[in-house]
Design an enzyme around this catalytic site. Structure first.
Site, PDB file in Angstrom:
ATOM      1  N   ARG A  84     -25.904  -5.408   5.930  1.00 32.80           N
ATOM      2  CA  ARG A  84     -25.493  -6.691   6.001  1.00 32.80           C
ATOM      3  C   ARG A  84     -25.988  -7.570   6.772  1.00 32.80           C
ATOM      4  O   ARG A  84     -25.396  -8.835   6.581  1.00 32.80           O
ATOM      5  CB  ARG A  84     -24.372  -6.731   5.283  1.00 32.80           C
ATOM      6  CG  ARG A  84     -23.756  -5.744   4.119  1.00 32.80           C
ATOM      7  CD  ARG A  84     -22.312  -5.737   3.812  1.00 32.80           C
ATOM      8  NE  ARG A  84     -22.089  -6.452   2.542  1.00 32.80           N
ATOM      9  CZ  ARG A  84     -20.576  -7.257   2.249  1.00 32.80           C
ATOM     10  NH1 ARG A  84     -20.076  -6.307   2.612  1.00 32.80           N
ATOM     11  NH2 ARG A  84     -20.240  -7.714   1.477  1.00 32.80           N
ATOM     12  N   GLU A 115     -19.823  -8.196   8.846  1.00 34.00           N
ATOM     13  CA  GLU A 115     -20.786  -7.825   9.921  1.00 34.00           C
ATOM     14  C   GLU A 115     -22.069  -8.939  10.425  1.00 34.00           C
ATOM     15  O   GLU A 115     -22.916  -8.689  11.787  1.00 34.00           O
ATOM     16  CB  GLU A 115     -21.975  -6.792   8.842  1.00 34.00           C
ATOM     17  CG  GLU A 115     -21.353  -5.737   8.191  1.00 34.00           C
ATOM     18  CD  GLU A 115     -20.236  -6.098   7.341  1.00 34.00           C
ATOM     19  OE1 GLU A 115     -19.339  -5.365   6.849  1.00 34.00           O
ATOM     20  OE2 GLU A 115     -19.945  -7.224   6.800  1.00 34.00           O
ATOM     21  N   LYS A 122       0.964  -1.625  -0.062  1.00 33.89           N
ATOM     22  CA  LYS A 122      -0.041   0.290  -0.402  1.00 33.89           C
ATOM     23  C   LYS A 122       0.786   1.533   0.166  1.00 33.89           C
ATOM     24  O   LYS A 122       2.351   1.571   0.153  1.00 33.89           O
ATOM     25  CB  LYS A 122      -0.407   0.523   1.511  1.00 33.89           C
ATOM     26  CG  LYS A 122      -2.147  -0.895   1.222  1.00 33.89           C
ATOM     27  CD  LYS A 122      -3.159  -0.646   2.485  1.00 33.89           C
ATOM     28  CE  LYS A 122      -4.003  -1.348   2.377  1.00 33.89           C
ATOM     29  NZ  LYS A 122      -5.025  -1.283   3.687  1.00 33.89           N
TER      30      LYS A 122
END
Length: 611
Positions: free
Chosen positions: A392, A364, A276
């Site tokens: 979700r 979730e 990253k």
């Protein structure tokens, strides 16, 4: 500065370049990304990490005929630049501009719209099977980050895909080195070798020739040998041919490996290690800070002033402080987040109470049922979750929390519109889908202090409760250090007027009060969406000619509908103001509210139209 990049207007142009030109293109792309995102804001670290991978994918695959499906989508800026949207990057995440995530109606190269995590493998598998059914030669590729691999949906898709013979490639973009450490030329060579047709043909031939114990012995020997030079064979157990890990910044290794894989039949899994923030030292040093950024000076980086840009605390910070305060008072308190520690304001809590802090990953559904299990055994779970992500876990909220009437507190961040992130991240529906669930208490604070007191109110209940608050800062009221439970289901009259009563829910109170001043209307802060203050609603109906409900939620089934249900059978004029029946695209939050008629002028105009 961008002499090569300016010649690439689409992937066909890219595929005309010589291989030795591609490193220069990668350098120019990184420079362009840093310059562009510093001017518009957006996701930086993740996109800097996928430059070479994106180049290689479009170089090898015949896009858009071959389908590239990106997970989450916040690493697709290079993809957008290479697919005809380079000049449009100056409008990134702005009203009328290009989205920060893939959108099917924006480009044929965006084969699947996304903004949430762990969807890519399922979608790409569907496309691979569609190609198989239609006898088409096209290929399907899912590019998924290692964070998204913590989502259960990704493993459901792997489980399904491994049992099928569709031509699917799953690329694991391992950008946090959470599965393996960076590898060098030897591993790149081995990955290239294992992706070759000779290796695959030998493997298939061996399985046909060997039977019974000999086949089992050969498989174990293969796993042992591969295990010495590659990571776990977990993905092979799912039925994939595992390849990697390879250096995701080595263009030659990527192109050779992808070129070989494209010729293979059946499900393939390529493990790519990237960094990253690659190519921008500040982002490499702090990829989290530069993950999602506002405008900044590329030479100076994000300044301390920008980090401390507001003296007013955000609702997220109010929640974080409250959680630390209540955890200090009660050892039963646990904090749970589905991979959104910083975004949900849990950083301080995680540092101060590490044994009671749980990041369950991008899962979730698991987060809600895990909280339910803790509540069963006497703990007080606080689930910090974005409104859009709570969608979700709706089944778990109903089945595992509400039916069992467990004291789980939902701290719901990003309620309402969210600005530049657009429709995928907007919390437009929570008041509607929460208020229809039995046993739920649903609150919407009008300011920062009310948010703190509502969180405490939710904590005192022995039933499921939700406090829903918006993104960003509130009106800037002083926050009381103490905690006092509010009377459940009771609103508050904030302004006395005549003829018109504006019933405001949550952060709409500021606009409602401004409209009330212009119209000399009564203004009520309703506070509770469920249970609704029936007595107060009826009193307002008796004393006023028109009742106006205002909420930053869809009108259908929302808080206004709760008011209408209270007044069923009574003759009273009602006007419901809220979000329209369409998905709201990205833009500045204040302008988005104005466009929806939810600022003071819009409320006044809508009321005048009814007269």
């Amino acid at each position: 500065m961008y002499s090569l990049l300016n010649t690439v207007n689409n992937p066909e142009d890219l595929r005309k370049l010589q291989r030795e030109q591609l490193p220069q293109l990668a350098r120019e792309l990184r420079e362009f990304l840093i310059e562009s995102v510093s001017r518009t804001g957006g996701h930086l670290s993740s996109n800097l990490g996928t430059v070479e991978l994106t180049i290689a994918l479009h170089y090898v695959y015949d896009t858009p005929e071959d389908r590239l499906v990106w997970d989450v989508g916040h690493q697709t800026y290079v993809h957008k630049i290479l697919t005809g949207r380079r000049d449009a990057m100056k409008t990134l995440r702005m009203a009328g501009g290009i989205a920060g995530f893939p959108k099917r109606d924006e480009s044929p190269y965006d084969t699947f719209g996304t903004g949430h995590s762990s969807t890519s493998i399922s979608a790409a598998l569907g496309m691979a099977v569609a190609a198989q059914l239609s006898k088409a030669e096209r290929r399907a590729v899912a590019i998924i980050g290692d964070g998204a691999m913590t989502g259960g949906m990704a493993f459901e898709a792997l489980n399904n895909a491994g049992a099928m013979n569709a031509n699917l490639l799953v690329i694991l973009n391992d950008n946090d080195m959470s599965i393996s450490r960076p590898v060098g030329a030897l591993n790149n060579y081995l990955a290239k070798l294992m992706s070759g047709r000779f290796y695959a043909a030998m493997r298939r031939g061996g399985e046909k020739m060997l039977k019974g114990p000999l086949l089992e012995f050969a498989k174990r020997a293969e796993e042992h040998v591969k295990g010495m030079v590659t990571p776990s064979t977990l993905f092979e157990e799912f039925g994939f041919n595992y390849i990697g890990p390879i250096d995701g910044h080595d263009l030659n290794a990527l192109i050779d490996t992808l070129g070989n894989i494209r010729k293979l039949e059946g499900p393939q899994f390529l493990h790519v290690v990237t960094q990253k923030g690659k190519g921008y030292a500040r982002a490499e040093e702090d990829c989290l800070l530069y993950h999602g950024v506002g405008k900044f000076d590329r030479n100076q980086g994000i300044s301390q002033a920008q980090k401390d840009q507001s003296s007013k605390p955000t609702y997220t910070q109010v929640f974080g402080q409250w959680l630390c305060d209540i955890a200090e008072k009660d050892e039963r308190v646990v904090g749970i987040t589905p991979a959104m520690c910083e975004g949900s304001g849990l950083t301080d809590f995680a540092a101060r109470f590490p044994e009671r802090y749980f990041d369950v990953g991008i899962a979730e559904q698991h987060a809600l049922t895990y909280a339910a299990g803790l509540a069963c055994d006497g703990y007080k779970p606080i689930v910090a979750i974005y409104s859009t992500f709570l969608q979700r876990a709706y089944d778990q909220l109903i089945h595992d929390v509400a039916i069992q009437n467990l004291p789980v507190v939902l701290a719901i961040d990003r309620g309402g519109l969210v600005g530049a992130d657009g429709a995928t991240h907007a919390g437009s529906f929570d008041l509607s889908f929460l208020r229809c669930i039995p046993n739920m208490t649903v609150m919407a604070p009008a300011d920062e202090n009310e948010c703190r007191q509502m969180l405490y109110t939710a904590f005192t209940l022995d039933t499921p409760a939700a406090v829903r608050y918006p993104r960003g800062t509130g009106p800037g009221v002083s926050i009381e250090p103490g905690m006092q439970a509010l009377p459940v289901g009771r609103g508050q009259i904030c302004r006395d007027g005549k003829g018109i009563a504006i019933l405001s829910f949550g952060a709409m109170l500021k606009s409602a009060l401004a409209a009330g001043e212009l119209l000399d209307a009564t203004v009520v802060n309703m506070r509770f969406v469920k249970p609704i203050d029936v007595e107060l609603v009826n009193r307002m109906a008796e004393k006023h000619d028109l009742l106006v409900t205002v909420e930053e939620n869809v009108v259908q089934g929302g808080a206004g509908s709760a008011v209408a249900e209270c007044l069923e059978g009574r003759r009273v004029d009602l006007l419901h103001l809220g979000l329209p029946d369409r998905f709201i695209e990205q833009g500045e939050h204040a302008q988005m509210l104005a466009d929806c008629g939810l600022d003071a002028d819009g409320i006044v105009a809508a009321i005048k139209l009814t007269k």
